[in-house]
Design an enzyme around this catalytic site. Structure first.
Site, PDB file in Angstrom:
ATOM      1  N   GLY A  48       0.793  -1.232   0.000  1.00  0.00           N
ATOM      2  CA  GLY A  48       0.000   0.000   0.000  1.00  0.00           C
ATOM      3  C   GLY A  48       0.819   1.273   0.000  1.00  0.00           C
ATOM      4  CG  ASN A  50       2.767   2.861  -5.525  1.00  0.00           C
ATOM      5  OD1 ASN A  50       3.341   3.818  -6.017  1.00  0.00           O
ATOM      6  ND2 ASN A  50       3.309   1.651  -5.443  1.00  0.00           N
ATOM      7  CG  MET A 126      -0.698  -8.323  -6.350  1.00  0.00           C
ATOM      8  SD  MET A 126       0.284  -7.509  -7.647  1.00  0.00           S
ATOM      9  CE  MET A 126       1.313  -8.874  -8.160  1.00  0.00           C
ATOM     10  CB  ILE A 128      -6.527 -11.099 -14.377  1.00  0.00           C
ATOM     11  CG1 ILE A 128      -5.050 -11.473 -14.545  1.00  0.00           C
ATOM     12  CG2 ILE A 128      -7.155 -10.760 -15.724  1.00  0.00           C
ATOM     13  CD1 ILE A 128      -4.820 -12.739 -15.360  1.00  0.00           C
ATOM     14  CG  ASN A 143      -2.384  -1.860 -13.455  1.00  0.00           C
ATOM     15  OD1 ASN A 143      -2.503  -2.047 -12.232  1.00  0.00           O
ATOM     16  ND2 ASN A 143      -1.576  -2.597 -14.200  1.00  0.00           N
ATOM     17  CG  HIS A 145       3.312  -3.365 -15.099  1.00  0.00           C
ATOM     18  ND1 HIS A 145       2.878  -4.560 -14.573  1.00  0.00           N
ATOM     19  CD2 HIS A 145       4.387  -3.662 -15.869  1.00  0.00           C
ATOM     20  CE1 HIS A 145       3.643  -5.547 -15.021  1.00  0.00           C
ATOM     21  NE2 HIS A 145       4.574  -5.028 -15.809  1.00  0.00           N
ATOM     22  CB  SER A 172       4.008   1.920 -17.250  1.00  0.00           C
ATOM     23  OG  SER A 172       5.228   1.639 -17.902  1.00  0.00           O
ATOM     24  CB  VAL A 180      -2.572  -8.901 -18.355  1.00  0.00           C
ATOM     25  CG1 VAL A 180      -1.661  -8.502 -17.198  1.00  0.00           C
ATOM     26  CG2 VAL A 180      -3.716  -9.766 -17.864  1.00  0.00           C
ATOM     27  CG  ASP A 181       0.462  -5.639 -16.843  1.00  0.00           C
ATOM     28  OD1 ASP A 181      -0.255  -4.990 -16.069  1.00  0.00           O
ATOM     29  OD2 ASP A 181       1.102  -6.641 -16.499  1.00  0.00           O
ATOM     30  CD  GLU A 210       5.732   1.223  -8.776  1.00  0.00           C
ATOM     31  OE1 GLU A 210       5.490   0.402  -9.667  1.00  0.00           O
ATOM     32  OE2 GLU A 210       5.668   0.939  -7.558  1.00  0.00           O
TER      33      GLU A 210
END
Ligand code: GRF
Length: 229
Positions: A48, A50, A126, A128, A143, A145, A172, A180-181, A210
């Site tokens: 947590g 971020n 974490m 999908i 999101n 990453h 990113s 995904v991503d 980040e």
């Protein structure tokens, strides 16, 4: 009532398209400002850090938003403890209690809609996500990453970068798309890889970036949302 964004950037002035929202590195000043504050939701599964960076950015005025709800999928994750310390409302949706990914996403949509959330940030979520969530918040789902996408998508992006022997990686913030991503990048920051790095040291260096990048990306995204009304 909305007011005009204070933010001015040369590359933004060139185009009104998607590319106007892609910057290599956040500047120290000239953050977009909007009123009223955006109502944000956050999804997290881990420490947590971020989440906390985003909350501080909202509280010190860099992001004109407010984190109204945290949803975690692990009751004992660090993000939840931080939320408590920060005075945030949090909910646990344990993925093991839902028969399908779609069922979990329906529950997420209900929680965020119920809280009046306008946009969602996946800060270390974490799992999908499916079209159920993506379509409920079109272009309102971001999101984070730990790589310079499109390199090193999926799990263990930091391990993948070390394994590949690249000398620069990064992080990113991107719009969420079904693959995904894979969604369009909002903002990125580069991070060097040193010969002495292991996963922990590199992860720590990426995480520091980040914490600057995510609030910046949310502020940029907010600028787009406000412009769209
Ligand atoms: C970040 O590195 C993010 O890129 C990845 O998960 C990590 C979350 O870290 N998706 P934290 O829980 O915010 O400390």
């Amino acid at each position: 009532m909305s007011r005009m964004p204070a933010f001015q950037n040369p590359s933004q002035q060139k185009t009104n398209g998607e590319s106007s929202c892609a910057f290599l590195s956040p500047p120290a000043t000239h953050w977009p400002q909007f009123d009223p504050p955006l109502r944000l939701g956050v999804m997290a599964s881990g420490r947590g850090s971020n989440l906390e960076a985003l909350v501080h950015a909202c509280r010190d005025g860099r992001v004109d938003g407010k984190v109204d709800l945290l949803v975690v999928n692990k009751a004992d994750c660090g993000a939840r403890t931080r939320a408590e310390r920060l005075g945030l409302q949090s909910l646990v949706l344990d993925h093991r209690e839902y028969p399908t990914r779609e069922a979990l996403d329906h529950a997420l949509v209900a929680c965020f809609r119920g809280a009046g959330v306008e946009a969602i940030v996946m800060a270390g979520w974490m799992r999908i996500v499916t079209d159920v969530l993506i379509n409920a918040f079109p272009r309102r789902l971001i999101n984070l990453h730990p790589s310079l996408l499109p390199s090193f998508r999926g799990v263990d992006a930091i391990g993948q970068a070390l394994e590949a022997g690249v000398k620069i990686t990064g992080c990113s913030a991107h719009w969420v798309a079904p693959e995904v991503d894979s969604g369009p990048v909002i903002a990125q920051a580069a991070v060097p890889i040193f010969p002495t790095d292991d996963k922990d040291s590199l992860a720590e260096r990426i995480r520091r970036e980040e914490h600057r990048l995510l609030p910046w990306a949310v502020a940029l995204a907010a600028q787009q949302w406000r412009a769209q009304g």
